[in-house]
Scaffold this motif. Structure first.
Motif, PDB file in Angstrom:
ATOM      1  N   ASP A   9       0.857  -1.180   0.000  1.00  0.00           N
ATOM      2  CA  ASP A   9       0.000   0.000   0.000  1.00  0.00           C
ATOM      3  C   ASP A   9       0.896   1.233   0.000  1.00  0.00           C
ATOM      4  OD1 ASP A   9      -2.691   1.450   0.622  1.00  0.00           O
ATOM      5  OD2 ASP A   9      -1.274   2.173   2.145  1.00  0.00           O
ATOM      6  N   PRO A  10       0.703   2.188  -0.923  1.00  0.00           N
ATOM      7  CA  PRO A  10       1.625   3.319  -1.043  1.00  0.00           C
ATOM      8  C   PRO A  10       1.810   4.117   0.248  1.00  0.00           C
ATOM      9  CG  PRO A  10       0.240   3.201  -2.991  1.00  0.00           C
ATOM     10  CD  PRO A  10      -0.301   2.189  -2.022  1.00  0.00           C
ATOM     11  N   GLU A  11       0.732   4.396   0.972  1.00  0.00           N
ATOM     12  CA  GLU A  11       0.866   5.179   2.208  1.00  0.00           C
ATOM     13  C   GLU A  11       1.578   4.370   3.287  1.00  0.00           C
ATOM     14  OE1 GLU A  11      -2.728   6.925   3.573  1.00  0.00           O
ATOM     15  OE2 GLU A  11      -3.105   8.018   1.700  1.00  0.00           O
ATOM     16  N   ALA A  12       1.231   3.082   3.393  1.00  0.00           N
ATOM     17  CA  ALA A  12       1.896   2.234   4.377  1.00  0.00           C
ATOM     18  C   ALA A  12       3.371   2.046   4.020  1.00  0.00           C
ATOM     19  CB  ALA A  12       1.176   0.888   4.461  1.00  0.00           C
ATOM     20  N   TYR A  13       3.666   2.035   2.728  1.00  0.00           N
ATOM     21  CA  TYR A  13       5.051   1.905   2.280  1.00  0.00           C
ATOM     22  C   TYR A  13       5.884   3.101   2.757  1.00  0.00           C
ATOM     23  CZ  TYR A  13       8.945   1.012  -0.971  1.00  0.00           C
ATOM     24  OH  TYR A  13      10.182   0.766  -1.525  1.00  0.00           O
ATOM     25  N   LEU A  14       5.344   4.293   2.592  1.00  0.00           N
ATOM     26  CA  LEU A  14       6.047   5.482   3.074  1.00  0.00           C
ATOM     27  C   LEU A  14       6.229   5.437   4.585  1.00  0.00           C
ATOM     28  CD1 LEU A  14       4.475   8.349   0.923  1.00  0.00           C
ATOM     29  CD2 LEU A  14       6.809   7.473   0.791  1.00  0.00           C
ATOM     30  N   TYR A  35      12.989   8.112   3.314  1.00  0.00           N
ATOM     31  CA  TYR A  35      11.628   8.647   3.439  1.00  0.00           C
ATOM     32  C   TYR A  35      11.604  10.133   3.079  1.00  0.00           C
ATOM     33  CZ  TYR A  35       7.590  10.716   5.734  1.00  0.00           C
ATOM     34  OH  TYR A  35       6.470  11.472   6.015  1.00  0.00           O
ATOM     35  N   GLU A  36      12.541  10.891   3.612  1.00  0.00           N
ATOM     36  CA  GLU A  36      12.588  12.327   3.325  1.00  0.00           C
ATOM     37  C   GLU A  36      12.863  12.585   1.847  1.00  0.00           C
ATOM     38  OE1 GLU A  36      11.799  14.649   5.277  1.00  0.00           O
ATOM     39  OE2 GLU A  36      11.804  13.720   7.258  1.00  0.00           O
ATOM     40  N   THR A  37      13.636  11.694   1.214  1.00  0.00           N
ATOM     41  CA  THR A  37      13.953  11.864  -0.208  1.00  0.00           C
ATOM     42  C   THR A  37      12.721  11.697  -1.082  1.00  0.00           C
ATOM     43  OG1 THR A  37      16.259  11.180   0.022  1.00  0.00           O
ATOM     44  CG2 THR A  37      15.260  10.906  -2.143  1.00  0.00           C
ATOM     45  N   VAL A  38      11.914  10.676  -0.830  1.00  0.00           N
ATOM     46  CA  VAL A  38      10.798  10.344  -1.737  1.00  0.00           C
ATOM     47  C   VAL A  38       9.470  10.962  -1.312  1.00  0.00           C
ATOM     48  CG1 VAL A  38      11.927   8.184  -2.384  1.00  0.00           C
ATOM     49  CG2 VAL A  38      10.216   8.174  -0.561  1.00  0.00           C
ATOM     50  N   ARG A  39       9.378  11.459  -0.092  1.00  0.00           N
ATOM     51  CA  ARG A  39       8.120  12.044   0.364  1.00  0.00           C
ATOM     52  C   ARG A  39       7.736  13.224  -0.526  1.00  0.00           C
ATOM     53  NH1 ARG A  39       7.802  15.242   6.002  1.00  0.00           N
ATOM     54  NH2 ARG A  39       9.430  16.347   4.844  1.00  0.00           N
ATOM     55  N   GLY A  40       6.530  13.184  -1.055  1.00  0.00           N
ATOM     56  CA  GLY A  40       6.042  14.265  -1.904  1.00  0.00           C
ATOM     57  C   GLY A  40       6.532  14.204  -3.336  1.00  0.00           C
ATOM     58  N   GLN A  41       7.328  13.175  -3.682  1.00  0.00           N
ATOM     59  CA  GLN A  41       7.828  13.036  -5.051  1.00  0.00           C
ATOM     60  C   GLN A  41       6.834  12.234  -5.893  1.00  0.00           C
ATOM     61  OE1 GLN A  41      10.694  14.506  -6.143  1.00  0.00           O
ATOM     62  NE2 GLN A  41      11.081  15.388  -4.127  1.00  0.00           N
ATOM     63  N   GLU A  42       7.068  12.185  -7.199  1.00  0.00           N
ATOM     64  CA  GLU A  42       6.128  11.539  -8.119  1.00  0.00           C
ATOM     65  C   GLU A  42       6.352  10.034  -8.168  1.00  0.00           C
ATOM     66  OE1 GLU A  42       5.161  11.279 -12.922  1.00  0.00           O
ATOM     67  OE2 GLU A  42       6.726  12.652 -12.185  1.00  0.00           O
ATOM     68  N   PRO A  43       5.376   9.228  -7.686  1.00  0.00           N
ATOM     69  CA  PRO A  43       5.504   7.778  -7.828  1.00  0.00           C
ATOM     70  C   PRO A  43       5.158   7.364  -9.255  1.00  0.00           C
ATOM     71  CG  PRO A  43       3.446   8.312  -6.721  1.00  0.00           C
ATOM     72  CD  PRO A  43       4.154   9.622  -6.950  1.00  0.00           C
ATOM     73  N   LEU A  44       5.889   6.393  -9.795  1.00  0.00           N
ATOM     74  CA  LEU A  44       5.634   5.911 -11.148  1.00  0.00           C
ATOM     75  C   LEU A  44       4.749   4.670 -11.174  1.00  0.00           C
ATOM     76  CD1 LEU A  44       9.182   6.410 -12.707  1.00  0.00           C
ATOM     77  CD2 LEU A  44       7.224   7.955 -12.767  1.00  0.00           C
TER      78      LEU A  44
END
Length: 438
Positions: free
Chosen positions: A250-255, A267-276
């Motif tokens: 699950d994307p939110e649980a993954y973060l 986490y800080e790197t990918v938070r708010g970035q565009e998931p493909l």
């Protein structure tokens, strides 16, 4: 990859080499998620590490392939200067190691290597075929080919040598038993590793000047993750855990899982970035080694290589490099007078390609609670020494370089027991001790 590297080596010693491949082989654009992974390589989608030793061996087999990979999108950097290392929740210093790291996807690497193998004039591919069983010469204890099958039926391929690189599900042990040979001893270490991978499109400054971030798992925090900038302007992130503590899809649980690591950098790197795409899961139940080197009776004309011999926890990225090491042994044996003798070959790959890495991996995994295996006093002492070295590396960058050389299989684990390394550890520990003022 084991099969491709084997074909490259055999092409030096045989007039005709046939690569039997169950999957269809296509050359799609690997910058598109979910396109390149194929059924026979379920780990295709996830982070893959090409260790320095493996890259050098592949470059030796295919001169110029490093530059070719870079020209086609791979990202390069120094393994300790351009990578963020977090061990036991602490950031290790960035320092130059003089070891080049290639950051790329597994499909991208495989496509380029396969193109080089296909260009060899005496190599041909037989795709959408599966190996059924080896052919035995009438009245002899020699394998003289293999029976293959496809949608049209079965047929026999005759040859002087069959090399099984079909992976950990290899049926060679079963074949040997049916032919009357002794059972192949198999060792397993249950680790219960599971991970999930997600691809992102990051803003240019998101990774703060590095090409990779590694947050290591530890007994105190048995979750970890790794991010890599790869071809196509993408960043791939794989998060993993031991003994059932697996990253969710699950994307939110993954973060949230990434945020729970011993350090929140990825986490800080990918938070708010565009998931493909959404995260994709993979499970790895156990390390496995088949002890062919302990057999004293084997048929001529049949060898085994790659994961079919030894399957290692993929979070350490050793598989392709170990396969490359094994093919260097294979080259020595098939080019000598009289050809490869199975008992000599298996003894050699155990000694020169598998033993150190198997011991290194299983010893490391044994540190995690719930992983099966005997924890001897010698093992405890080695773990304590490794912990001291990594703690000292926070203060002495040269110790990180020494550790990285072992992790990237440039040096054997015994290199970390050298007197100069132990002196450096003691010096770093002494320098970090608080001193009373007067």
């Amino acid at each position: 990859m084991a099969g491709l590297l084997t074909a490259r080596v055999l092409a030096e010693a045989y007039d005709d080499v046939i690569v039997v491949e169950r999957d269809p082989l296509t050359d799609h654009d690997c910058s598109v998620p979910h396109v390149c992974p194929r059924r026979g390589v379920p780990q295709d989608y996830h982070v893959h590490g090409l260790l320095t030793r493996g890259r050098l061996l592949i470059e030796e087999m295919f001169p110029g392939i490093t530059d070719e990979l870079l020209a086609s999108g791979a990202v390069a950097g120094d393994v300790t200067d351009d990578v963020l290392w977090v061990v036991n929740g602490r950031h290790l210093p960035r320092t130059h190691s003089d070891m080049l790291m290639l950051s790329l996807s597994r499909p991208h690497l495989e496509q380029r290597v396969r193109a080089r193998v296909r260009a060899l004039p005496n190599v041909r591919f037989l795709v959408r075929h599966s190996a059924v069983a080896p052919l035995l010469a009438p009245g002899e204890r020699r394998v003289v080919g293999v029976t293959v099958t496809d949608t049209a039926g079965t047929r026999d391929l005759r040859g002087d040598l069959v090399v099984d690189t079909t992976g950990w599900r290899s049926r060679t042990p079963t074949w040997l038993e049916r032919l009357g040979y002794p059972e192949v001893e198999e060792e397993r270490q249950n680790v219960g590793v599971g991970y999930a991978t997600q691809y992102f499109r990051l803003t240019p400054d998101a990774m703060k000047g590095v090409i990779s971030e590694m947050v290591a798992a530890s007994p105190a925090s048995p979750r970890g993750a790794m991010s890599l900038r790869i071809e196509g302007g993408r960043t791939v992130v794989t998060a993993f855990g031991f003994r059932g503590d697996h990253a969710p899809t699950d994307p939110e649980a993954y973060l949230a899982y990434l945020k729970s690591l011993s350090a929140p950098d990825i986490y800080e790197t990918v938070r708010g970035q565009e998931p493909l795409a959404d995260p994709v899961a993979f499970r790895f139940p156990y390390n496995m080694r088949r002890r062919y080197e302990r057999l004293t009776d084997l048929p001529e004309g049949l060898l085994v290589l790659g994961d079919a011999v030894c399957r290692l926890n993929p979070i350490y990225g050793q598989g392709t490099t170990v396969a490359a090491l094994e093919t260097t042994v294979l080259r020595d044996h098939v080019t000598r007078f009289g050809g490869a003798r199975p008992t000599d070959y298996f003894a050699a790959i155990a000694e020169h390609a598998v033993d150190d890495v198997w011991h290194q991996t299983t010893s490391t995994d044994l540190a995690f609670p719930g992983v099966e295996g005997e924890r001897t006093e010698a093992w405890r002492q080695r773990q304590e020494s490794m912990g001291e070295l990594l703690d000292a590396a926070v203060h002495d960058p040269s110790l990180l370089t020494a550790y990285a050389r072992v992790i990237y299989l440039m040096d054997p684990p015994s290199a970390l027991a050298q007197p100069r390394i132990r002196r450096a550890v003691r010096a770093a520990r002494e320098n970090e001790q608080p001193r009373a003022g007067i």
